[in-house]
Motif scaffolding. Structure first.
Motif, PDB file in Angstrom:
ATOM      1  N   VAL A 169       0.865  -1.176   0.000  1.00 50.11           N
ATOM      2  CA  VAL A 169       0.000   0.000   0.000  1.00 50.11           C
ATOM      3  C   VAL A 169       0.903   1.229   0.000  1.00 50.11           C
ATOM      4  CG1 VAL A 169      -1.863   1.223   1.169  1.00 50.11           C
ATOM      5  CG2 VAL A 169      -1.706  -1.270   1.346  1.00 50.11           C
ATOM      6  N   LEU A 200     -10.311  10.379  -2.957  1.00 50.77           N
ATOM      7  CA  LEU A 200      -9.061   9.627  -2.954  1.00 50.77           C
ATOM      8  C   LEU A 200      -9.071   8.685  -4.138  1.00 50.77           C
ATOM      9  CD1 LEU A 200      -6.434   8.740  -1.364  1.00 50.77           C
ATOM     10  CD2 LEU A 200      -7.857   6.890  -0.441  1.00 50.77           C
ATOM     11  N   VAL A 202      -7.632   5.326  -5.891  1.00 52.46           N
ATOM     12  CA  VAL A 202      -7.029   4.045  -5.526  1.00 52.46           C
ATOM     13  C   VAL A 202      -6.645   3.356  -6.826  1.00 52.46           C
ATOM     14  CG1 VAL A 202      -7.308   1.872  -4.290  1.00 52.46           C
ATOM     15  CG2 VAL A 202      -8.506   3.918  -3.500  1.00 52.46           C
ATOM     16  N   VAL A 212      -7.771  -3.419  -4.830  1.00 51.00           N
ATOM     17  CA  VAL A 212      -8.577  -2.220  -5.082  1.00 51.00           C
ATOM     18  C   VAL A 212     -10.002  -2.442  -4.594  1.00 51.00           C
ATOM     19  CG1 VAL A 212      -9.507  -0.703  -6.874  1.00 51.00           C
ATOM     20  CG2 VAL A 212      -7.141  -1.517  -7.034  1.00 51.00           C
ATOM     21  N   PHE A 215     -10.196  -2.439  -0.802  1.00 54.40           N
ATOM     22  CA  PHE A 215     -10.081  -1.104  -0.206  1.00 54.40           C
ATOM     23  C   PHE A 215     -11.434  -0.394  -0.267  1.00 54.40           C
ATOM     24  CE2 PHE A 215      -9.126   3.310   0.307  1.00 54.40           C
ATOM     25  CZ  PHE A 215      -8.043   3.336   1.174  1.00 54.40           C
ATOM     26  N   VAL A 228     -14.201   7.736  -2.875  1.00 58.62           N
ATOM     27  CA  VAL A 228     -13.103   6.944  -3.417  1.00 58.62           C
ATOM     28  C   VAL A 228     -13.364   6.677  -4.898  1.00 58.62           C
ATOM     29  CG1 VAL A 228     -11.914   4.720  -3.332  1.00 58.62           C
ATOM     30  CG2 VAL A 228     -12.565   5.858  -1.207  1.00 58.62           C
ATOM     31  N   PRO A 230     -11.845   4.294  -7.696  1.00 60.42           N
ATOM     32  CA  PRO A 230     -10.914   3.198  -7.999  1.00 60.42           C
ATOM     33  C   PRO A 230     -10.568   3.154  -9.479  1.00 60.42           C
ATOM     34  CG  PRO A 230     -13.130   2.331  -7.810  1.00 60.42           C
ATOM     35  CD  PRO A 230     -13.231   3.818  -7.568  1.00 60.42           C
ATOM     36  N   HIS A 248       4.750   2.178  -6.031  1.00 59.78           N
ATOM     37  CA  HIS A 248       4.085   0.905  -6.307  1.00 59.78           C
ATOM     38  C   HIS A 248       4.597   0.259  -7.588  1.00 59.78           C
ATOM     39  CE1 HIS A 248       2.093   4.046  -8.510  1.00 59.78           C
ATOM     40  NE2 HIS A 248       1.532   3.158  -9.307  1.00 59.78           N
ATOM     41  N   ILE A 259      -1.102  -1.260  -4.504  1.00 56.21           N
ATOM     42  CA  ILE A 259      -2.009  -0.173  -4.847  1.00 56.21           C
ATOM     43  C   ILE A 259      -1.395   1.150  -4.407  1.00 56.21           C
ATOM     44  CG2 ILE A 259      -4.129  -1.532  -4.799  1.00 56.21           C
ATOM     45  CD1 ILE A 259      -4.671  -0.449  -1.969  1.00 56.21           C
ATOM     46  N   LEU A 261      -2.450   4.961  -3.170  1.00 50.33           N
ATOM     47  CA  LEU A 261      -3.480   5.868  -2.676  1.00 50.33           C
ATOM     48  C   LEU A 261      -2.985   7.287  -2.909  1.00 50.33           C
ATOM     49  CD1 LEU A 261      -4.233   4.125   0.758  1.00 50.33           C
ATOM     50  CD2 LEU A 261      -5.129   3.566  -1.521  1.00 50.33           C
ATOM     51  N   VAL A 290      -8.392   9.642   5.036  1.00 54.34           N
ATOM     52  CA  VAL A 290      -7.590   8.685   4.270  1.00 54.34           C
ATOM     53  C   VAL A 290      -6.912   7.702   5.219  1.00 54.34           C
ATOM     54  CG1 VAL A 290      -5.614   8.397   2.734  1.00 54.34           C
ATOM     55  CG2 VAL A 290      -7.215  10.276   2.350  1.00 54.34           C
ATOM     56  N   THR A 294      -7.441   3.683   5.307  1.00 57.00           N
ATOM     57  CA  THR A 294      -6.314   2.751   5.189  1.00 57.00           C
ATOM     58  C   THR A 294      -6.269   1.810   6.380  1.00 57.00           C
ATOM     59  OG1 THR A 294      -5.118   4.498   4.020  1.00 57.00           O
ATOM     60  CG2 THR A 294      -3.838   2.595   4.725  1.00 57.00           C
TER      61      THR A 294
END
Length: 310
Positions: A169, A200, A202, A212, A215, A228, A230, A248, A259, A261, A290, A294
């Motif tokens: 992450v 956010l 992802v 993903v 999350f 969020v 994705p 990542h 992933i 963020l 956030v 997480t």
């Protein structure tokens, strides 16, 4: 209120995130942290990470790597898993900046959240080994034009050592957001990106699609008030280079699920890589959410026992 991470679930409570601690980390870290322009400040940030994580009771190792003939350090804090210690979950953030920016959002924000997560989980006994990692030299080198040197060295080391990584992450610029923020998007993104920068992102590759989804589900299950968006990219993101611009990517390339963020950095933040990237521009309430999201994701991923602090 706080609850035991191992028993929290839908409708349950998350460990309490402290905006004050996040702000303290940001204020300490703010300032150019660069191997050429500010090497002492870069080392100071490294030491701050190491000392903070040791003080929380983690086993801390320095993973050294060479770049341009100089030695740099990734800071790796470990809590061994109780049942499946050979399987790992890594939480990463880079602590360096470009030469001309104090780097509050990019990426003191990610480091601050990493340290807050390490704090709220300091008494947790996860089933899987949990590692909090501060990596160096994410930003491009003036000499070579390449970045991600610390994470590339770590991903290579992990591969050589045969690490069984269940998830990586990456916390990359996670504190610039608001209802008045105008959002843009890189060309070719295969989804409708909201025009308001209050969400956010992802980002995962095909091998990380499950992360993903998990999350997003964690945010929903724990009722975290955080929009969020994705995005799962084909392959390792080669067709969308903007999705590979953080730590990542070396783990994708090494075959590990990972992933990112992110608040989307330059697609939202007008202070990106500029002298104006200061703490005063950040949204600490967004950063705290956030962090909550997480923590919810980590609870489900490396479920274990033990109380999180209030």
């Amino acid at each position: 209120m706080s609850t035991a991470p191992g028993t929290a679930g839908k409708g349950g409570a998350l460990p309490v995130v402290s905006r004050e601690r996040i702000a303290q980390h940001l204020q300490f870290l703010e300032g150019v942290r660069h191997p050429v322009a500010a090497p002492a400040a870069l080392q100071r940030a490294c030491t701050y990470l190491e000392d903070s994580l040791r003080a929380l009771g983690y086993a801390v190792d320095l993973h050294g790597f060479l770049d341009g003939g100089e030695q740099y350090q990734n800071v790796v804090a470990t809590r061994l898993g109780t049942r499946r210690p050979e399987q790992r979950v890594l939480v990463l953030a880079h602590y360096d900046t470009v030469a001309g920016s104090p780097g509050a959002d990019d990426n003191a924000s990610g480091v601050a959240l990493l340290l807050e997560l390490a704090t709220i989980f300091k008494e947790w006994r996860p089933e899987l080994t949990l590692q909090f990692v501060g990596v160096s030299l994410e930003e491009n080198s003036e000499e070579t034009g390449t970045g991600l040197r610390g994470s590339r060295a770590l991903a290579s080391f992990a591969s050589m050592q045969g690490w069984q990584i269940e998830a990586v992450v990456v916390l990359e610029s996670v504190a610039f957001a608001g209802r008045s923020v105008r959002q843009e998007a890189p060309a070719g993104v295969p989804l409708q990106v909201p025009e308001t920068g209050d969400f956010l992102a992802v980002i995962g590759n095909q091998a990380s699609q499950g992360l993903v989804s998990r999350f997003v589900l964690a945010v929903e299950s724990f009722g975290v008030v955080l929009p969020v968006v994705p995005l799962v990219v084909p392959g390792n993101g080669e067709l969308l280079p903007d999705t590979r611009r953080s730590d990542h990517a070396p783990f994708w390339d090494a075959g590990y699920p990972a992933i990112m963020l992110t608040d989307t950095t330059n697609f939202r933040n007008p202070h990106y890589h500029l002298p104006t990237d200061t703490v005063a521009t950040l949204n600490l309430s967004f950063a705290a959410r956030v962090c909550e999201a997480t923590s919810a994701f980590l609870l489900g991923l490396a479920c274990g026992e033990g109380e999180a602090p209030r």
